[in-house]
Design an enzyme around this catalytic site. Structure first.
Site, PDB file in Angstrom:
ATOM      1  N   SER A  95       6.663   2.967   1.259  1.00  0.00           N
ATOM      2  CA  SER A  95       6.834   2.344   2.566  1.00  0.00           C
ATOM      3  C   SER A  95       8.307   1.990   2.765  1.00  0.00           C
ATOM      4  CB  SER A  95       5.915   1.129   2.681  1.00  0.00           C
ATOM      5  OG  SER A  95       5.863   0.654   3.990  1.00  0.00           O
ATOM      6  N   HIS A 105      -2.297   3.788   4.762  1.00  0.00           N
ATOM      7  CA  HIS A 105      -0.945   3.473   4.317  1.00  0.00           C
ATOM      8  C   HIS A 105      -0.886   3.202   2.823  1.00  0.00           C
ATOM      9  CE1 HIS A 105       3.204   2.426   4.630  1.00  0.00           C
ATOM     10  NE2 HIS A 105       3.005   1.174   4.268  1.00  0.00           N
TER      11      HIS A 105
END
Length: 695
Positions: free
Chosen positions: A551, A667
Site C-alpha cells: 500500500s 486490499h
C-alpha cells in the site's frame, strides 16, 4: 524543483488501457504475466514453504481473540476446514479452557455455497437490547470479493438466521449503524450525487424498518469534495445520542451532536480528534491548539465534561503530554478509569488515569522493552467487570499472550500463542541512525544470535511510513518461517529489519507531519539511511539486501526502486500506489490528498512528481530485480497502478521485472488463509531467490 516533462504526463500515458480493471484485454495481460511469474517462482520448494505458512495461518491452537457482548464472548475464526470462517461465541468459563465449547452462529462457507456467492466476512454490529434482555440482533457485513464494498444484513443470533424481511443494504462502500431497534443510520450509495469524490458516502439517511431504501429520510450531508459522512448512535445507557462526523480528509473532521432535532457542532479546530465517553469529551490535537490563552501541544490529550464545554466552559485538563521519546497511540475507557497506550522509543507503556482523583496517573504493568502491549476495556458497561481490561502483549520473538485483569485487582494469563519457529536462535536489537537532515531514526533488527557482521547476510527491510501508522514489534510465525528460518548454502539465516521512518506515528503527529506533501522525501531518506546503516554495520551488502512494503509501503519501496536502486538487490512491491499523477482518480485515491498533495494543482505536482515512481523510471538505470503484486478486487488502491508500473518497466527494456495479480482478495491481497499464504510465500520466495542468486 523542475518538471520531468513539459507535456501532461497523463496524456503521455501509454498504459491507460490497463485501468479498465475487468476489461478483457487487461485481464488477458494479467493472466499472461501471472503465468510468467508463477513459472519462475512456483516449484516443489515453493509449495513446501507455502504449506508451512498455511500451517501457521490455519493453526487450530492459535489464540481466538474475543469481544464481550452481554454474557458471551464472540470470535471470528478461519482454519483449513473453514477457509471463509465461522462466527461463534462461548462463555467465559469455557473460554478459559484449552478447548472452548464454541456455539456456531454463522458458517460463512455454508452461506457462500448456499447462496452461490463468494462471501468474505466483514464484521458484525450488535443492537443493544432492552435492559434485562440478551443481545440478539446484529448487522452482518459481507463482501462479495474481499473489497471494501459490503452488503449489510440483519441477523438473529438466537434463531441463527437472517431476519426475514429485516434490514438488507446492497453492496456498496457503506457506513451503517443502528439508530434504534427499528431504524438504521445509512451512509451508502443512493445514486448520483450521493458519493464523494473519494468514493465514499456524502449523505446519511435514516432508514425505518419496512421502508424502501430510496425512501429513507435525509439526516446529514457534506460537500462532494470532502471524504466521508458518518452518523452513529451512542447506545450507552443514560447517554443515548446521535453523533455525526463530517470527515473532511484523513486528518480533518467536524463532529456534531444532535440536540432538539438540530446538529450542534463541537467547536474545536478540524485537526483535533474528538472522542465522547459518557459525560466526558476527550480531545487530541494534531497540531498545537490555542484556546483561551492556553496552548495544548500536538499529540497531547485533554478532557472536559461535555456539558460544561457545550455551555461555554473552555477550561481543559491535559491528561497526557508527549515528550521527545513518547507518543500516545490509543486510549480505552473502563467504567472508572482511562487506559492510555503509549510508545516510548517504539516500546510500549500502559498508564491508568483516575478521573475521580484529579486524573492521577500510574503505570499499569511494567512492559518489557522492544515489545508491543495493548490494553483495552473488556466491557465498561458490565456491572461486575466494568473495570476489567485485556492486555495483549507481543514481540518479534515472544509469542502473543492475552491477559485479563481488573484495575486495582488481580490479573491472569488467559491465552498464549504457540511457538511457530525456533525463537531461541534469534535476537532482537534496536538501532538508531542519522537521516540526511540529521534526524535520529530507529529500526528493529531480528537476526541469528551468531550473526557475523561481514556483509554476507540476506536481509529483508520492511517499512510503511505513512498515515501516522506506527510499526511496532509483533510476533509472526509467517515471518519466522517465511524468512528468519531460511538458510543459505553456508548456513546463514535471513535477517529481518523493521523501519520506524517518518510519516508513521511512532513519535506522534509531528513524526507523521514531518513527511507530508513536499517533505515526503524525508520518509524515503530515512529508509535509505537505514539501508545504508545495515551495510555500514556489516549486516549485509546491497546485493544481499531486499525491501518490501504494501500500500503506502508499496509507494515507499517504489521510491527505493527509482531513487535508491544502488542500495538494494531485490524489491517486493505490494498493492502499491505508484502513479502519483492519476492516483486521485483511481479507487479511493482522492481521499489521500491530505497525505501526498494534489497532482492536479501545478504547484503541488512540482513536488508530487518527485516521488511518483511511475514517472521516475529511466531507460539508462540498472534497477534491482522487482516483483510487483496486487489484487483485482482491491477497491481501495486498486490493481491498475501495479499493472501500469510493471508494463512501463517492461516497455523500457528494464530486465528482471515480475508481476502477479490475485484475481480476488481486496486490499489485503487475500480473502482467506490459502490466498494469504500464497501471497506471503510469493514475496519471500522472490526476494530470497534473488538475494541468493537463484533468480
Amino acid at each position: 524543483m523542475t518538471s520531468t516533462s513539459q507535456s501532461d504526463p497523463a496524456l503521455d500515458d501509454e498504459f491507460l488501457w490497463l485501468e479498465d480493471i475487468y476489461g478483457d484485454k487487461p485481464l488477458e495481460w494479467v493472466r499472461s504475466e501471472n503465468a510468467v511469474t508463477e513459472d519462475a517462482l512456483i516449484n516443489d520448494a515453493f509449495l513446501a514453504s507455502e504449506q508451512r505458512l498455511l500451517e501457521v495461518l490455519d493453526a487450530t491452537d492459535r489464540i481466538p481473540m474475543v469481544g464481550k457482548r452481554g454474557e458471551y464472548y464472540y470470535n471470528f475464526w478461519r482454519d483449513g476446514e473453514h477457509p471463509k470462517g465461522l462466527w461463534r461465541r462461548t462463555t467465559w468459563d469455557s473460554y478459559l479452557t484449552d478447548s472452548p465449547d464454541w456455539d456456531i452462529l454463522l458458517d460463512v462457507d455454508e452461506l457462500a455455497e448456499a447462496e452461490g456467492q463468494d462471501w468474505v466476512w466483514g464484521g458484525a454490529q450488535f443492537l443493544r437490547p432492552a435492559e434485562g434482555e440478551p443481545y440478539r440482533r446484529a448487522l452482518i457485513a459481507l463482501s462479495p470479493d474481499g473489497g471494501d464494498a459490503q452488503r449489510y444484513r440483519e441477523y438473529d443470533v438466537v434463531d441463527r438466521a437472517f431476519v426475514e424481511g429485516g434490514f438488507d443494504i446492497p453492496v456498496a462502500k457503506s457506513r451503517i449503524s443502528w439508530a434504534g431497534p427499528d431504524a438504521l443510520h445509512v451512509a451508502t450509495d443512493f445514486g448520483p450525487g450521493s458519493m464523494t469524490t473519494s468514493s465514499y458516502p456524502r449523505t446519511v439517511r435514516t432508514l425505518r424498518r419496512g421502508q424502501p431504501l430510496e425512501s429513507a429520510e435525509l439526516s446529514f450531508e457534506i460537500p462532494e469534495n470532502s471524504m466521508m459522512a458518518v452518523v452513529v448512535r451512542d447506545q450507552t445507557p443514560g447517554f443515548e445520542r446521535d453523533i455525526a462526523a463530517h470527515i473532511v480528509d484523513f486528518y480533518s473532521s467536524r463532529t456534531y451532536l444532535r440536540r432538539n432535532g438540530k446538529w450542534v457542532h463541537i467547536d474545536v479546530p478540524d485537526d483535533v480528534n474528538v472522542s465522547l465517553h459518557r459525560e466526558w469529551l476527550v480531545l487530541r490535537p494534531r497540531t498545537d491548539y490555542e484556546l483561551d490563552g492556553e496552548t495544548y501541544r500536538a499529540g497531547s490529550l485533554q478532557a472536559v465534561l461535555l456539558e460544561d464545554f457545550l455551555s461555554g466552559n473552555r477550561k481543559l485538563t491535559t491528561v497526557f503530554e508527549p515528550d521527545a521519546q513518547s507518543a500516545l497511540q490509543s486510549w480505552s475507557w473502563t467504567r472508572d478509569f482511562l487506559l492510555l497506550n503509549l510508545l516510548r522509543d517504539v516500546s510500549s507503556e500502559i498508564r491508568v488515569l483516575r478521573p475521580a482523583k484529579g486524573w492521577s496517573s500510574e503505570i499499569l504493568d511494567a512492559c518489557p522493552p522492544l515489545h508491543a502491549v495493548d490494553a483495552y476495556a473488556v466491557d465498561d458497561e458490565d456491572d461486575d467487570a466494568g473495570n476489567d481490561y485485556w492486555l495483549v502483549a507481543t514481540g518479534f520473538l515472544t509469542p502473543t499472550t492475552v491477559v485479563r485483569g481488573t484495575i486495582g485487582g488481580q490479573h491472569r494469563e488467559v491465552k498464549a500463542s504457540p511457538s511457530y519457529f525456533d525463537e531461541a536462535a534469534f535476537a532482537v536489537e534496536q538501532h538508531f541512525v542519522e537521516s540526511k537532515d540529521g534526524t535520529c531514526v530507529p529500526y528493529f533488527q531480528v537476526a541469528s544470535k551468531d550473526l557475523v557482521l561481514d556483509g554476507g547476510n540476506p536481509t529483508l527491510l520492511s517499512g510503511y511510513g505513512g498515515f501516522e501508522h506506527a510499526m511496532t514489534p509483533a510476533y509472526s510465525g509467517v515471518i519466522g518461517r517465511g524468512w528468519l528460518e531460511r538458510r543459505t548454502e553456508d548456513g546463514r539465516h535471513g535477517v529481518y529489519v523493521l523501519a520506524n521512518i517518518r510519516g508513521g506515528g511512532e513519535y506522534g503527529p509531528a513524526w507523521h507531519q514531518a513527511a507530508l506533501h513536499a517533505n515526503r522525501h524525508r520518509a524515503y531518506e530515512d529508509f535509505a539511511a537505514i539501508a545504508q546503516d545495515l551495510v555500514d554495520r556489516g549486516v549485509t551488502r546491497p546485493e544481499l539486501l531486499g525491501c518490501t512494503g504494501r500500500s503506502n509501503g508499496g509507494l515507499l519501496v517504489g521510491n527505493m526502486l527509482t531513487h535508491y536502486p544502488h542500495l538494494f538487490g531485490a524489491i517486493s512491491c505490494g498493492v502499491p500506489l505508484l502513479d502519483m499523477k492519476r492516483y486521485t482518480k483511481l479507487s479511493a485515491g482522492y481521499s489521500w490528498i491530505a497525505e501526498y498533495g494534489d497532482p492536479d494543482k501545478p504547484e503541488q505536482w512540482e513536488y508530487v512528481q518527485t516521488f511518483s515512481p511511475y514517472h521516475r523510471l529511466r531507460e539508462d538505470v540498472e534497477y534491482p530485480k522487482t516483483l510487483i503484486w496486487t489484487a483485482t478486487s482491491d477497491d481501495r488502491v486498486g490493481p491498475v497502478q501495479a499493472r501500469k508500473m510493471a508494463a512501463r518497466m517492461k516497455s523500457l527494456g528494464i530486465r528482471d521485472v515480475w508481476f502477479h495479480e490475485a484475481l480476488e482478495g481486496g486490499h489485503a491481497g487475500a480473502s482467506d488463509n490459502r490466498q494469504a499464504a500464497r501471497m506471503h510465500a510469493m514475496s519471500y520466495e522472490f526476494v530470497w531467490k534473488v538475494l541468493t542468486g537463484q533468480l
